[in-house]
Design a protein around this motif. Structure first.
Motif, PDB file in Angstrom:
ATOM      1  N   GLU A 161      49.251  42.645  42.198  1.00 33.52           N
ATOM      2  CA  GLU A 161      48.371  42.909  41.054  1.00 33.52           C
ATOM      3  C   GLU A 161      47.080  42.086  41.086  1.00 33.52           C
ATOM      4  O   GLU A 161      45.997  42.618  40.918  1.00 33.52           O
ATOM      5  CB  GLU A 161      49.121  42.625  39.749  1.00 33.52           C
ATOM      6  N   VAL A 162      47.225  40.775  41.320  1.00 30.99           N
ATOM      7  CA  VAL A 162      46.057  39.897  41.158  1.00 30.99           C
ATOM      8  C   VAL A 162      45.061  40.057  42.311  1.00 30.99           C
ATOM      9  O   VAL A 162      43.886  40.384  42.088  1.00 30.99           O
ATOM     10  CB  VAL A 162      46.506  38.424  41.018  1.00 30.99           C
ATOM     11  N   PHE A 163      45.524  39.852  43.538  1.00 29.46           N
ATOM     12  CA  PHE A 163      44.573  39.911  44.659  1.00 29.46           C
ATOM     13  C   PHE A 163      44.025  41.318  44.888  1.00 29.46           C
ATOM     14  O   PHE A 163      42.831  41.454  45.212  1.00 29.46           O
ATOM     15  CB  PHE A 163      45.147  39.263  45.918  1.00 29.46           C
ATOM     16  N   PRO A 164      44.808  42.394  44.693  1.00 28.41           N
ATOM     17  CA  PRO A 164      44.181  43.717  44.780  1.00 28.41           C
ATOM     18  C   PRO A 164      43.040  43.886  43.762  1.00 28.41           C
ATOM     19  O   PRO A 164      42.049  44.542  44.044  1.00 28.41           O
ATOM     20  CB  PRO A 164      45.345  44.673  44.482  1.00 28.41           C
ATOM     21  N   ALA A 165      43.178  43.254  42.592  1.00 32.50           N
ATOM     22  CA  ALA A 165      42.100  43.358  41.588  1.00 32.50           C
ATOM     23  C   ALA A 165      40.832  42.641  42.052  1.00 32.50           C
ATOM     24  O   ALA A 165      39.724  43.043  41.698  1.00 32.50           O
ATOM     25  CB  ALA A 165      42.572  42.770  40.260  1.00 32.50           C
ATOM     26  N   PHE A 166      40.981  41.594  42.854  1.00 38.96           N
ATOM     27  CA  PHE A 166      39.800  40.885  43.372  1.00 38.96           C
ATOM     28  C   PHE A 166      39.081  41.703  44.446  1.00 38.96           C
ATOM     29  O   PHE A 166      37.917  41.463  44.759  1.00 38.96           O
ATOM     30  CB  PHE A 166      40.195  39.537  43.995  1.00 38.96           C
ATOM     31  N   LYS A 167      39.805  42.631  45.064  1.00 38.80           N
ATOM     32  CA  LYS A 167      39.259  43.471  46.145  1.00 38.80           C
ATOM     33  C   LYS A 167      38.727  42.610  47.295  1.00 38.80           C
ATOM     34  O   LYS A 167      37.615  42.808  47.775  1.00 38.80           O
ATOM     35  CB  LYS A 167      38.171  44.418  45.614  1.00 38.80           C
ATOM     36  N   VAL A 168      39.527  41.622  47.676  1.00 39.83           N
ATOM     37  CA  VAL A 168      39.177  40.775  48.826  1.00 39.83           C
ATOM     38  C   VAL A 168      40.342  40.785  49.811  1.00 39.83           C
ATOM     39  O   VAL A 168      41.431  41.277  49.494  1.00 39.83           O
ATOM     40  CB  VAL A 168      38.890  39.313  48.399  1.00 39.83           C
ATOM     41  N   GLU A 169      40.096  40.204  50.973  1.00 38.81           N
ATOM     42  CA  GLU A 169      41.156  40.118  51.972  1.00 38.81           C
ATOM     43  C   GLU A 169      42.332  39.305  51.407  1.00 38.81           C
ATOM     44  O   GLU A 169      42.129  38.250  50.793  1.00 38.81           O
ATOM     45  CB  GLU A 169      40.602  39.436  53.224  1.00 38.81           C
ATOM     46  N   MET A 170      43.541  39.810  51.651  1.00 37.03           N
ATOM     47  CA  MET A 170      44.745  39.147  51.116  1.00 37.03           C
ATOM     48  C   MET A 170      44.996  37.842  51.882  1.00 37.03           C
ATOM     49  O   MET A 170      45.079  37.846  53.109  1.00 37.03           O
ATOM     50  CB  MET A 170      45.930  40.093  51.298  1.00 37.03           C
ATOM     51  N   PRO A 171      45.132  36.723  51.165  1.00 34.77           N
ATOM     52  CA  PRO A 171      45.461  35.474  51.878  1.00 34.77           C
ATOM     53  C   PRO A 171      46.939  35.457  52.262  1.00 34.77           C
ATOM     54  O   PRO A 171      47.703  36.322  51.822  1.00 34.77           O
ATOM     55  CB  PRO A 171      45.164  34.402  50.831  1.00 34.77           C
ATOM     56  N   GLU A 172      47.318  34.455  53.029  1.00 35.18           N
ATOM     57  CA  GLU A 172      48.744  34.330  53.375  1.00 35.18           C
ATOM     58  C   GLU A 172      49.436  33.486  52.318  1.00 35.18           C
ATOM     59  O   GLU A 172      48.921  32.439  51.904  1.00 35.18           O
ATOM     60  CB  GLU A 172      48.884  33.682  54.746  1.00 35.18           C
ATOM     61  N   PHE A 173      50.588  33.950  51.878  1.00 35.89           N
ATOM     62  CA  PHE A 173      51.346  33.206  50.866  1.00 35.89           C
ATOM     63  C   PHE A 173      52.587  32.611  51.516  1.00 35.89           C
ATOM     64  O   PHE A 173      53.262  33.287  52.288  1.00 35.89           O
ATOM     65  CB  PHE A 173      51.755  34.138  49.713  1.00 35.89           C
ATOM     66  N   GLU A 174      52.883  31.355  51.154  1.00 37.80           N
ATOM     67  CA  GLU A 174      54.051  30.698  51.759  1.00 37.80           C
ATOM     68  C   GLU A 174      55.128  30.340  50.739  1.00 37.80           C
ATOM     69  O   GLU A 174      56.201  29.872  51.096  1.00 37.80           O
ATOM     70  CB  GLU A 174      53.598  29.425  52.488  1.00 37.80           C
ATOM     71  N   LYS A 175      54.837  30.568  49.469  1.00 36.86           N
ATOM     72  CA  LYS A 175      55.803  30.172  48.444  1.00 36.86           C
ATOM     73  C   LYS A 175      56.237  31.386  47.616  1.00 36.86           C
ATOM     74  O   LYS A 175      55.588  32.438  47.655  1.00 36.86           O
ATOM     75  CB  LYS A 175      55.164  29.135  47.515  1.00 36.86           C
ATOM     76  N   ASP A 176      57.309  31.210  46.835  1.00 34.95           N
ATOM     77  CA  ASP A 176      57.795  32.303  45.980  1.00 34.95           C
ATOM     78  C   ASP A 176      57.007  32.396  44.684  1.00 34.95           C
ATOM     79  O   ASP A 176      56.861  33.457  44.103  1.00 34.95           O
ATOM     80  CB  ASP A 176      59.273  32.098  45.633  1.00 34.95           C
ATOM     81  N   GLU A 177      56.540  31.234  44.224  1.00 32.80           N
ATOM     82  CA  GLU A 177      55.689  31.257  43.024  1.00 32.80           C
ATOM     83  C   GLU A 177      54.657  30.132  43.096  1.00 32.80           C
ATOM     84  O   GLU A 177      54.822  29.163  43.848  1.00 32.80           O
ATOM     85  CB  GLU A 177      56.519  31.178  41.745  1.00 32.80           C
TER      86      GLU A 177
END
Lengths: 209, 213
Positions: B103-119
């Motif tokens: 939801e959040v990063f698609p709204a920014f319309k930027v390249e998706m960063p890499e996530f390493e945590k659950d929250e």
């Protein structure tokens, strides 16, 4: 810079609530003159030792020469008048910004061309349009200034004390009740904070500073 | 059927909004205060501290964080120069990685960063924003004075963007004609409609354009 001018040591603060210091300045000196001017600053998130400014179609760059007692000594040099040659842009301007110079397709660049084609397209660079109303005073032979400025339309105040002799600046700081805990903030640093190019200190997140 | 009157502080269907930013709206603020009907004491003066997340590649989603809660609004349409924004998502920190990814990063319309945590806590989320070349977190403080003119919710506010001050005035309502009358009554005809996202981007230099004055 005039050949006779020696670079001055400078202490500067920015804020929205500088009334107490302003009142002290007005008690210690008469306002000598008020000048209005517009400057364009070219900014990068790095390069803390360079201050790149255009005023009246002329670019100059100030380089941080020395820091003494927390006061900064900036030495200006004239880059030249617009249009600037691509040679100057490649060898002087971009090295001062601390970023790689893009391919230059023109022989000469007007200020608008420089901003539109080389600065705003680079996510690491920004332009600040700064309107200043500068009120000048003299306290203990130090040039002292209160200025109202807008940065890309947003308002903030700045106060500055400067002299060729750093000890004199310290004395005026003391007279104005500015102690060592108050941060010396130069123009490029203040602009970078407002424009989000560097981390914003907690105090700047509250309007009452 | 007659129109339903707006009540300050109550939910309504999505409103149209006129807002502008500059340094001097003394005249509009004076007119607003004189033309306003009495408003609840709670909206006379309000302070808030917010963080806006602005994206270099996106002008249609407006993301704001207040008191650890995220609120994203999305641009729906423009009618007669007035903008309509709808809530897109509301979330709270710590935020699940799925919410950030879907939801959040698609709204920014930027390249998706890499996530390493659950929250992610707010501080951890702001660290991701700081390291993203197309995103910027901006501190926005507001001192808002509420009014009601021609059945439109109005305000004049002092706003500090990363510590530097601007002034904003606005009129919002579900009824376009009421806003247009208010713009006329406040002598703001011809003054550009500038939303928060635009104003912030102009001040921080992401858009090379001036505010209204």
């Amino acid at each position: 810079m005039s050949p006779k001018t020696k670079p001055r040591y400078e202490f500067r603060i920015f804020g929205n609530n500088l009334t107490e210091t302003e009142e002290k300045i007005n008690k210690l000196s008469k306002k000598e003159k008020t000048r209005k001017m517009t400057s364009v600053y070219l900014l990068a998130s790095g390069n803390p030792g360079n201050n790149i400014k255009i005023r009246d179609g002329v670019m100059d760059i100030k380089v941080l020469e020395n820091v003494k007692y927390g006061l900064e000594q900036w030495n200006p040099f004239l880059v030249g008048e617009f249009p600037l040659s691509s040679e100057v842009i490649r060898t002087v301007v971009f090295p001062s910004l601390g970023v790689q110079c893009p391919v230059l397709e023109r022989d000469k660049y007007t200020l608008k061309q420089l901003v539109d084609e080389l600065i705003t397209v680079d996510p690491d660079l920004s332009v600040a349009y700064v309107n200043k109303t500068r009120h000048s005073y003299t306290i203990n032979k130090c040039i002292t200034e209160i200025a109202e400025i807008t940065v890309n339309g947003a308002f903030i105040k700045t106060i500055c004390v400067e002299s060729e002799e750093p000890e004199k600046v310290l004395k005026v700081k003391n007279k104005l009740g500015i102690d060592d805990t108050v941060e010396n903030v130069n123009y490029p640093l203040a602009l970078k904070r407002i424009m989000g190019l560097v981390q914003l200190p907690e105090i700047w997140k509250s309007w009452d500073f | 059927m007659g129109k339903k009157k707006l009540t300050i502080g109550e939910a309504s269907k999505p409103r149209f909004e006129y807002r502008t930013f500059g340094r001097d709206f003394e005249n509009a603020a004076f007119l607003m205060s004189r033309l306003s009907v009495p408003v609840p004491r709670k909206v006379w003066e309000r302070f808030s501290q917010e963080i806006y997340i602005v994206s270099r590649t996106n002008d249609v989603n407006n993301t704001k964080i207040r008191d650890g809660k995220m609120d994203i609004k999305t641009f729906v349409q423009e009618v007669d120069g007035l903008e309509q924004w709808n809530p897109l998502m509301k979330g709270e920190f710590p935020m699940k990685v799925d919410v950030l990814k879907n939801e959040v990063f698609p709204a920014f319309k930027v390249e998706m960063p890499e996530f390493e945590k659950d929250e992610y806590t707010l501080e951890e989320f702001l660290e991701i924003v700081k390291n993203h070349p197309d995103l910027q977190a901006v501190s926005v403080e507001k001192q808002r004075f509420g009014y009601m003119v021609n059945d439109t919710i109005c305000e004049v506010a002092n706003v500090w963007i990363n510590g530097a001050a601007v002034v904003t005035v606005n009129s919002e309502s579900t009824e376009i004609e009421d806003i247009k009358k208010t713009i006329k009554d406040l002598e703001l005809e011809g003054v550009e409609n500038i939303n928060y996202l635009q104003a912030i981007k102009r001040v921080i230099g992401m858009i090379d354009k001036k505010l209204a004055n």
